[in-house]
Write a protein that holds these residues in place. Structure first.
Motif, PDB file in Angstrom:
ATOM      1  N   GLU A 226      -7.776  -0.494 -15.553  1.00 33.90           N
ATOM      2  CA  GLU A 226      -7.627  -1.716 -15.929  1.00 33.90           C
ATOM      3  C   GLU A 226      -5.946  -2.307 -15.571  1.00 33.90           C
ATOM      4  OE1 GLU A 226     -10.822  -0.108 -18.254  1.00 33.90           O
ATOM      5  OE2 GLU A 226      -8.815   0.666 -17.937  1.00 33.90           O
ATOM      6  N   ASP A 227      -5.175  -1.129 -15.093  1.00 28.95           N
ATOM      7  CA  ASP A 227      -3.893  -1.630 -14.790  1.00 28.95           C
ATOM      8  C   ASP A 227      -3.818  -2.055 -13.340  1.00 28.95           C
ATOM      9  OD1 ASP A 227      -2.841  -0.760 -17.243  1.00 28.95           O
ATOM     10  OD2 ASP A 227      -2.693   1.218 -16.666  1.00 28.95           O
ATOM     11  N   ARG A 228      -4.830  -2.134 -12.469  1.00 30.47           N
ATOM     12  CA  ARG A 228      -4.886  -2.422 -11.267  1.00 30.47           C
ATOM     13  C   ARG A 228      -4.264  -3.706 -10.804  1.00 30.47           C
ATOM     14  NH1 ARG A 228     -10.296  -3.582  -7.601  1.00 30.47           N
ATOM     15  NH2 ARG A 228      -9.002  -4.028  -5.678  1.00 30.47           N
ATOM     16  N   ALA A 229      -4.577  -4.669 -11.504  1.00 32.79           N
ATOM     17  CA  ALA A 229      -3.920  -6.072 -11.316  1.00 32.79           C
ATOM     18  C   ALA A 229      -2.196  -6.084 -11.504  1.00 32.79           C
ATOM     19  CB  ALA A 229      -4.446  -6.935 -12.131  1.00 32.79           C
ATOM     20  N   ALA A 230      -1.984  -5.296 -12.549  1.00 30.42           N
ATOM     21  CA  ALA A 230      -0.274  -5.523 -12.872  1.00 30.42           C
ATOM     22  C   ALA A 230       0.073  -4.216 -11.840  1.00 30.42           C
ATOM     23  CB  ALA A 230      -0.068  -4.628 -14.137  1.00 30.42           C
ATOM     24  N   LEU A 231      -0.094  -3.314 -11.666  1.00 31.99           N
ATOM     25  CA  LEU A 231       0.282  -2.372 -10.562  1.00 31.99           C
ATOM     26  C   LEU A 231       0.220  -3.267  -9.015  1.00 31.99           C
ATOM     27  CD1 LEU A 231       1.358   0.407  -9.885  1.00 31.99           C
ATOM     28  CD2 LEU A 231      -0.829   1.410  -9.603  1.00 31.99           C
ATOM     29  N   ALA A 232      -0.796  -3.978  -8.829  1.00 29.66           N
ATOM     30  CA  ALA A 232      -0.794  -4.595  -7.413  1.00 29.66           C
ATOM     31  C   ALA A 232       0.483  -5.706  -7.437  1.00 29.66           C
ATOM     32  CB  ALA A 232      -2.164  -5.141  -7.297  1.00 29.66           C
ATOM     33  N   ALA A 233       0.610  -6.243  -8.581  1.00 31.83           N
ATOM     34  CA  ALA A 233       1.678  -7.544  -8.436  1.00 31.83           C
ATOM     35  C   ALA A 233       2.746  -6.716  -8.317  1.00 31.83           C
ATOM     36  CB  ALA A 233       1.456  -7.922 -10.067  1.00 31.83           C
ATOM     37  N   TYR A 234       3.168  -5.529  -9.104  1.00 28.85           N
ATOM     38  CA  TYR A 234       4.321  -4.548  -8.852  1.00 28.85           C
ATOM     39  C   TYR A 234       4.422  -4.562  -7.347  1.00 28.85           C
ATOM     40  CZ  TYR A 234       7.409  -0.832  -8.063  1.00 28.85           C
ATOM     41  OH  TYR A 234       8.295   0.162  -7.574  1.00 28.85           O
ATOM     42  N   CYS A 235       3.610  -3.733  -6.932  1.00 28.44           N
ATOM     43  CA  CYS A 235       3.775  -3.373  -5.286  1.00 28.44           C
ATOM     44  C   CYS A 235       3.919  -4.787  -4.413  1.00 28.44           C
ATOM     45  CB  CYS A 235       2.236  -2.558  -4.977  1.00 28.44           C
ATOM     46  SG  CYS A 235       2.389  -1.040  -5.745  1.00 28.44           S
ATOM     47  N   GLU A 236       3.364  -5.689  -4.446  1.00 33.32           N
ATOM     48  CA  GLU A 236       3.471  -6.887  -3.810  1.00 33.32           C
ATOM     49  C   GLU A 236       4.884  -7.522  -3.926  1.00 33.32           C
ATOM     50  OE1 GLU A 236       1.870  -7.943  -1.092  1.00 33.32           O
ATOM     51  OE2 GLU A 236       0.078  -6.818  -1.344  1.00 33.32           O
ATOM     52  N   ALA A 237       5.201  -7.253  -5.327  1.00 31.70           N
ATOM     53  CA  ALA A 237       6.602  -7.768  -5.498  1.00 31.70           C
ATOM     54  C   ALA A 237       7.704  -7.056  -4.837  1.00 31.70           C
ATOM     55  CB  ALA A 237       7.004  -7.889  -6.844  1.00 31.70           C
TER      56      ALA A 237
ATOM     57  N   LYS B  23       0.807  -1.199  -0.081  1.00 30.12           N
ATOM     58  CA  LYS B  23       0.140  -0.055  -0.088  1.00 30.12           C
ATOM     59  C   LYS B  23       0.904   1.278   0.014  1.00 30.12           C
ATOM     60  CE  LYS B  23      -3.969  -1.945   2.178  1.00 30.12           C
ATOM     61  NZ  LYS B  23      -4.718  -1.909   3.537  1.00 30.12           N
ATOM     62  N   ALA B  24       1.999   1.326   0.615  1.00 27.11           N
ATOM     63  CA  ALA B  24       2.808   2.370   0.793  1.00 27.11           C
ATOM     64  C   ALA B  24       3.505   2.713  -0.536  1.00 27.11           C
ATOM     65  CB  ALA B  24       3.930   2.075   1.965  1.00 27.11           C
ATOM     66  N   GLU B  25       4.014   1.511  -1.307  1.00 29.30           N
ATOM     67  CA  GLU B  25       4.511   1.660  -2.504  1.00 29.30           C
ATOM     68  C   GLU B  25       3.514   2.067  -3.314  1.00 29.30           C
ATOM     69  OE1 GLU B  25       7.601   1.195  -5.454  1.00 29.30           O
ATOM     70  OE2 GLU B  25       7.345   1.763  -3.524  1.00 29.30           O
ATOM     71  N   TRP B  26       2.367   1.623  -3.442  1.00 31.36           N
ATOM     72  CA  TRP B  26       1.023   2.102  -4.288  1.00 31.36           C
ATOM     73  C   TRP B  26       0.979   3.741  -4.438  1.00 31.36           C
ATOM     74  CZ3 TRP B  26      -2.441  -1.086  -7.086  1.00 31.36           C
ATOM     75  CH2 TRP B  26      -3.354  -0.423  -7.376  1.00 31.36           C
ATOM     76  N   LYS B  27       0.912   4.146  -2.915  1.00 31.71           N
ATOM     77  CA  LYS B  27       0.848   5.524  -2.666  1.00 31.71           C
ATOM     78  C   LYS B  27       1.920   6.346  -3.134  1.00 31.71           C
ATOM     79  CE  LYS B  27      -2.284   5.062   1.237  1.00 31.71           C
ATOM     80  NZ  LYS B  27      -2.465   5.110   2.648  1.00 31.71           N
ATOM     81  N   ARG B  28       3.095   5.752  -3.129  1.00 28.52           N
ATOM     82  CA  ARG B  28       4.380   6.387  -3.400  1.00 28.52           C
ATOM     83  C   ARG B  28       4.407   6.633  -5.185  1.00 28.52           C
ATOM     84  NH1 ARG B  28       9.527   5.711  -5.628  1.00 28.52           N
ATOM     85  NH2 ARG B  28       9.181   3.521  -6.256  1.00 28.52           N
TER      86      ARG B  28
END
Length: 151
Positions: A68-79, A49-54
């Motif tokens: 539609e980029d939500r899944a890819a961005l979530a995968a980046y942030c969780e990685a 979540k912190a990376e998402w906000k950054r």
């Protein structure tokens, strides 16, 4: 490593002029997605979540995000979150562990390495790598590429 196609917005930022890429070719803008940032999934870890906000504000300013980029961005942030957790564990426990077979690499060394590769892969899709940053900076000038011997 295979090259990944860049979003039209990145091509235009780095391009030579109005609607042109770095080679002077017209950029196909693709489908007219609504360019607003996606909402983060509720299940993201705290570090993700912190990376998402950054990263989302900067990507939004460049019109790179759509819902539609939500899944890819979530995968980046969780990685990223996995990379951080594994790195902190290695810092706290060391790079080697004692096992019956003797000293072995701490499992989190491999986890951090794999998460880093995954994170870099996803980051490249969003223009978040240092090489993309440099390309964006070069594309921010007046578009004159007189120093390019191939232009």
């Amino acid at each position: 490593m295979a090259r990944t196609a860049q979003p039209a917005a990145l091509k235009l930022i780095k391009g030579r002029g109005e609607g042109k890429d770095t080679a002077g070719r017209p950029v196909n803008l693709g489908p007219a997605f609504k360019r607003v940032p996606p909402n983060p999934p509720s299940w993201l870890s705290a570090e993700a979540k912190a990376e998402w906000k950054r990263v989302v504000p900067g990507l939004s300013r460049l019109d790179l995000l759509k819902p539609e980029d939500r899944a890819a961005l979530a995968a980046y942030c969780e990685a990223w979150a996995t990379f951080v957790e594994a790195t902190r564990t290695v810092q706290a426990e060391g790079q080697v562990i004692e096992a019956r077979q003797g000293k072995l690499a701490h499992p989190c060394v491999g986890i951090a390495r794999a998460a880093g590769r995954e994170m870099r892969s996803w980051a490249a899709h969003f223009g978040l790598t240092p090489s993309t940053e440099q390309a964006l900076a070069r594309g921010a000038d007046d578009g004159d590429e007189d120093d390019n011997p191939f232009g």
